[in-house]
Design a protein around this motif. Structure first.
Motif, PDB file in Angstrom:
ATOM      1  N   PHE A 114       0.815  -1.218   0.000  1.00 43.38           N
ATOM      2  CA  PHE A 114       0.000   0.000   0.000  1.00 43.38           C
ATOM      3  C   PHE A 114       0.846   1.264   0.000  1.00 43.38           C
ATOM      4  CE2 PHE A 114      -2.641  -3.327   1.703  1.00 43.38           C
ATOM      5  CZ  PHE A 114      -3.783  -3.158   0.932  1.00 43.38           C
ATOM      6  N   ASP A 115       0.316   2.260  -0.679  1.00 42.28           N
ATOM      7  CA  ASP A 115       0.876   3.600  -0.542  1.00 42.28           C
ATOM      8  C   ASP A 115       0.190   4.212   0.676  1.00 42.28           C
ATOM      9  OD1 ASP A 115       1.555   6.255  -0.606  1.00 42.28           O
ATOM     10  OD2 ASP A 115       1.641   6.314  -2.791  1.00 42.28           O
ATOM     11  N   PRO A 116       0.934   4.376   1.777  1.00 46.39           N
ATOM     12  CA  PRO A 116       0.291   4.842   3.016  1.00 46.39           C
ATOM     13  C   PRO A 116      -0.350   6.215   2.849  1.00 46.39           C
ATOM     14  CG  PRO A 116       2.565   4.142   3.422  1.00 46.39           C
ATOM     15  CD  PRO A 116       2.380   4.184   1.937  1.00 46.39           C
ATOM     16  N   ARG A 117       0.103   6.959   1.836  1.00 46.13           N
ATOM     17  CA  ARG A 117      -0.415   8.319   1.668  1.00 46.13           C
ATOM     18  C   ARG A 117      -1.769   8.339   0.966  1.00 46.13           C
ATOM     19  NH1 ARG A 117       5.400   9.322  -0.725  1.00 46.13           N
ATOM     20  NH2 ARG A 117       4.610   7.437  -1.690  1.00 46.13           N
ATOM     21  N   THR A 118      -2.087   7.278   0.217  1.00 49.41           N
ATOM     22  CA  THR A 118      -3.389   7.238  -0.473  1.00 49.41           C
ATOM     23  C   THR A 118      -4.330   6.204   0.143  1.00 49.41           C
ATOM     24  OG1 THR A 118      -2.695   5.519  -2.023  1.00 49.41           O
ATOM     25  CG2 THR A 118      -2.248   7.816  -2.658  1.00 49.41           C
TER      26      THR A 118
END
Ligand code: ADP
Ligand code: MG
Length: 342
Positions: free
Chosen positions: A269-273
């Motif tokens: 996962f992209d933690p920012r999205t």
């Protein structure tokens, strides 16, 4: 497995989990004096010790010692699982997540500190506090699903490695909702730990693999280990590496994924999205230790080609990398030496 034959018996394949790897050892490693596969940390782990030529092997008194060393190395992998698992209720990580009990095991504290350093260098692309996202998307339960945007927004509110506090040999959390998942670094750490056990027991040539993370120790029959990296989409190899005393870790969108409405959703996962990262199909990192190779393969996977390669060029990553973009373009760092395919 038949197509493996044309690559000859010296090649070890990685990149699609270890099942094929163990099959490969079983049928194509006649000189191995010890090879064994076990299911640990939710994945297939294999240790292979290459054997000397037949005559020397018959005369060798140390076979039992080799077997004992391998047994100890597997015990170390098991020990790592007990410490780092998010599934074993008695593990310090589980107790931290579920009950907020501080972690004071020096080994775990040190690994979390290393993880946070990769978070800092990758500006949050790597973040072990992704636990709520992995859970929300159903990758722990084995029933993955695409959550609603508001669910994703709520999970993102519980994420942030800066919520972890490391002081006086303890890890605590500033926000009670924070939970950690060492899945992107612990397998690499376990491989390094098992490798150390082999070295301490006099083994200087071995291949250790845990779910795609590898340490190639020493040599295989007086030659570097040859490691084939599978293409994530096609039968065949993306590349072949010759390595000695090197760790290799691969992160990809093909290990755990599901398809919904024609789109692929996977477990990095992209933690920012709050959504799976989409820039790359796979990243392979070749470095001096498996812990960092594992962490950086995940971090670079999230960062994508340009930002990822920039960090490698700037020296933040201190490893060689091979990236495959989602369009199928393969790019490697300048120092990476691959060998022509067989
Ligand atoms: P694999 O475990 O398949 O070898 P990775 O090493 O890339 O692949 O680790 C993926 C795991 O790491 C996921 O299953 C999840 O538990 C965790 N994870 C997912 N996204 C991140 C992230 N951005 N940073 C740190 N850990 C992550
Ligand atoms: Mg990783």
């Amino acid at each position: 497995m038949c197509w493996l034959k044309k690559f000859g018996r010296e090649l070890v394949l990685i990149g699609l989990g270890g099942v094929a790897l163990s099959g490969l050892f079983a049928c194509r490693e006649p000189n191995a004096i010890q090879k064994e596969t076990r299911f640990i940390m939710g994945t297939v782990c294999t240790i292979q010790i290459p054997g000397p030529p037949a005559v020397a092997r018959r005369a060798m008194a140390g076979r039992r010692a080799v077997r004992e060393a391998v047994e100890k190395a597997f015990a170390r992998l098991e020990e790592c699982d007990q410490k780092f698992s998010v599934f074993i209720p008695s593990s310090p990580v589980c107790r931290f997540n579920q009950q907020g009990i501080p972690i004071d095991d020096p080994e775990i504290v040190a690994l979390i500190a290393q993880a946070c350093e990769v978070s800092r260098l990758s500006q949050g692309a790597f973040d072990i506090t992704v636990y709520p996202l992995v859970e929300l998307w159903g990758f722990y339960s084995g029933k993955p699903r695409r959550p609603a945007p508001e669910e994703i927004a709520a999970a993102r509110g519980k994420i942030g490695w800066q919520h972890l506090v490391i002081t006086n040999g303890q890890v605590t959390k500033k926000n009670a909702a924070v939970q950690i998942d060492l899945g992107a670094i612990a397998k690499g750490y376990a491989v390094d730990a098992a490798m150390q056990v082999l070295l301490q027991n006099g083994i200087h040539d071995a291949l250790i693999e845990a779910g795609g993370d590898i340490f190639a120790l020493g040599q295989r029959n007086q030659k570097p280990w040859k490691i084939g990296i599978r293409h994530p989409r096609q039968p065949g190899l993306l590349d072949t590496l010759e390595v000695s005393d090197r760790a290799i870790a691969t992160s990809g969108d093909y290990e755990q994924f599901f398809i919904a409405d024609g789109a692929r959703y996977h477990h990095i996962f992209d933690p920012r999205t709050g959504y799976p990262a989409t820039n790359l199909m796979s990243v392979t990192v070749i470095g001096a230790n498996a812990t960092l190779a594992d962490a950086w393969s995940t971090a670079l996977f999230v960062l994508g080609l340009e930002k990822g390669m920039k960090l490698v060029e700037e020296g933040a990553v201190r490893a060689e990398v091979l990236m495959l973009t989602s369009q199928g373009r393969a790019l490697s760092s300048p120092g990476l030496k691959t060998i022509p395919g067989p």
